[in-house]
Scaffold this motif. Sequence first.
Motif, mmCIF file in Angstrom:
data_model
loop_
_atom_site.group_PDB
_atom_site.id
_atom_site.type_symbol
_atom_site.label_atom_id
_atom_site.label_comp_id
_atom_site.label_asym_id
_atom_site.label_seq_id
_atom_site.Cartn_x
_atom_site.Cartn_y
_atom_site.Cartn_z
ATOM 1 N N GLY A 194 4.462 5.762 -3.452
ATOM 2 C CA GLY A 194 5.623 5.560 -4.299
ATOM 3 C C GLY A 194 6.869 5.122 -3.551
ATOM 4 O O GLY A 194 7.991 5.284 -4.049
ATOM 5 N N ILE A 195 6.705 4.518 -2.364
ATOM 6 C CA ILE A 195 7.845 4.057 -1.574
ATOM 7 C C ILE A 195 8.267 2.667 -2.038
ATOM 8 O O ILE A 195 7.479 1.715 -1.982
ATOM 9 N N PRO A 222 9.541 -0.954 -1.978
ATOM 10 C CA PRO A 222 9.580 -1.946 -0.908
ATOM 11 C C PRO A 222 10.980 -2.291 -0.425
ATOM 12 O O PRO A 222 11.189 -2.522 0.766
ATOM 13 N N ASP A 223 11.958 -2.313 -1.338
ATOM 14 C CA ASP A 223 13.299 -2.720 -0.920
ATOM 15 C C ASP A 223 14.021 -1.652 -0.099
ATOM 16 O O ASP A 223 15.095 -1.911 0.458
ATOM 17 N N ALA A 224 13.432 -0.461 0.014
ATOM 18 C CA ALA A 224 14.023 0.589 0.846
ATOM 19 C C ALA A 224 13.532 0.519 2.285
ATOM 20 O O ALA A 224 14.102 1.157 3.181
ATOM 21 N N VAL A 225 12.491 -0.273 2.521
ATOM 22 C CA VAL A 225 11.803 -0.286 3.815
ATOM 23 C C VAL A 225 12.381 -1.369 4.719
ATOM 24 O O VAL A 225 12.586 -2.509 4.291
ATOM 25 N N ARG A 226 12.645 -1.015 5.974
ATOM 26 C CA ARG A 226 13.103 -1.973 6.969
ATOM 27 C C ARG A 226 12.042 -2.068 8.060
ATOM 28 O O ARG A 226 11.826 -1.133 8.821
ATOM 29 N N VAL A 227 11.349 -3.198 8.105
ATOM 30 C CA VAL A 227 10.263 -3.396 9.068
ATOM 31 C C VAL A 227 10.843 -3.669 10.447
ATOM 32 O O VAL A 227 11.760 -4.477 10.611
ATOM 33 N N ARG A 228 10.299 -2.985 11.467
ATOM 34 C CA ARG A 228 10.806 -3.099 12.839
ATOM 35 C C ARG A 228 9.813 -3.729 13.805
ATOM 36 O O ARG A 228 10.193 -4.139 14.902
ATOM 37 N N GLY A 229 8.538 -3.795 13.437
ATOM 38 C CA GLY A 229 7.543 -4.368 14.335
ATOM 39 C C GLY A 229 6.147 -4.096 13.821
ATOM 40 O O GLY A 229 5.962 -3.507 12.744
ATOM 41 N N SER A 230 5.140 -4.522 14.561
ATOM 42 C CA SER A 230 3.759 -4.272 14.170
ATOM 43 C C SER A 230 2.860 -4.331 15.389
ATOM 44 O O SER A 230 3.226 -4.902 16.422
ATOM 45 N N ARG A 231 1.695 -3.720 15.262
ATOM 46 C CA ARG A 231 0.680 -3.728 16.309
ATOM 47 C C ARG A 231 -0.701 -3.842 15.657
ATOM 48 O O ARG A 231 -0.970 -3.195 14.650
ATOM 49 N N LEU A 255 12.636 9.780 1.611
ATOM 50 C CA LEU A 255 12.528 9.424 0.207
ATOM 51 C C LEU A 255 11.511 10.319 -0.495
ATOM 52 O O LEU A 255 10.533 10.757 0.119
ATOM 53 N N PRO A 256 11.717 10.590 -1.777
ATOM 54 C CA PRO A 256 10.689 11.315 -2.534
ATOM 55 C C PRO A 256 9.426 10.467 -2.613
ATOM 56 O O PRO A 256 9.486 9.233 -2.596
ATOM 57 N N THR A 257 8.277 11.116 -2.673
ATOM 58 C CA THR A 257 7.003 10.410 -2.706
ATOM 59 C C THR A 257 6.221 10.767 -3.956
ATOM 60 O O THR A 257 6.396 11.840 -4.534
ATOM 61 N N GLU A 315 0.825 -1.203 0.000
ATOM 62 C CA GLU A 315 0.000 0.000 0.000
ATOM 63 C C GLU A 315 0.866 1.262 0.000
ATOM 64 O O GLU A 315 0.526 2.263 -0.641
ATOM 65 N N ALA A 316 1.980 1.231 0.718
ATOM 66 C CA ALA A 316 2.874 2.396 0.728
ATOM 67 C C ALA A 316 3.486 2.627 -0.644
ATOM 68 O O ALA A 316 3.715 3.776 -1.049
ATOM 69 N N GLN A 317 3.735 1.563 -1.366
ATOM 70 C CA GLN A 317 4.240 1.717 -2.733
ATOM 71 C C GLN A 317 3.162 2.289 -3.649
ATOM 72 O O GLN A 317 3.413 3.212 -4.430
#
Length: 220
Positions: free
Chosen positions: A80-81, A83-92, A114-116, A74-76
């Motif tokens: 326009g983010i 996926p390979d730039a994103v580092r997941v740290r956790g979730s709730r 990052l540019p969006t 969804e962020a992509q």
Amino acid sequence: MRGDGDGFLESPDGTRQWGLFGAAGLLLRAPRQGGGALVLLQHRAPWSHQGGTWALPGGARDSHETSVHAAVREAQEEAGIAPDAVRVRGSRVTSTAASGWTYTTVVADVSETLPTTANRESAALAWVPEEEVDDRPLHPGFAAAWPALRAVPARVDLDGIAEAAAVAAVLPRTVDLADRGFVWLDALSAAAPTARISRYDKDVEADDSLLVLTLDQVLS
């Protein structure tokens, strides 16, 4: 199948939630010049549910997806983010309904702002200082979840740590402390409280002025 989660799920009380298999959103942080964190917010298009409010990129989860996959996708699509730039740290899980529907907020960071690129669901996108997020008119669901998602800033003290170079290489970043919430570890902000890194909690004597983190928590 892509898109098979699109649709409303109705609860016994008559309320409806978007996402036949639940929904997910991405809370994305980036380091701010001079210290601190920026959070990527989406200004929802006027035609959308709760249009005109600010929230996170997110949407329905498809049947084959995990919440992480859905949030990153969804962020992509909406911002326009890559996926390979994103580092997941956790979730709730930040919202539930009687139907069994859930909304999961996935917490992640990127190494730089990052540019969006906005799609039709976004009136605007903005990297907002973390402490200013709740100054905006927030989507009610995000507003209710934000206090538990907000990260406490902490400046890392690497003095005497043999692994200082390894720790410095992964900063800044978000650390998930489970029921203790989230911490934004910063190498720059001198004004933030201090975090001390140890191999084990017992290596450092208790001190209310310090946040003690294990090496595994920081490097994981």
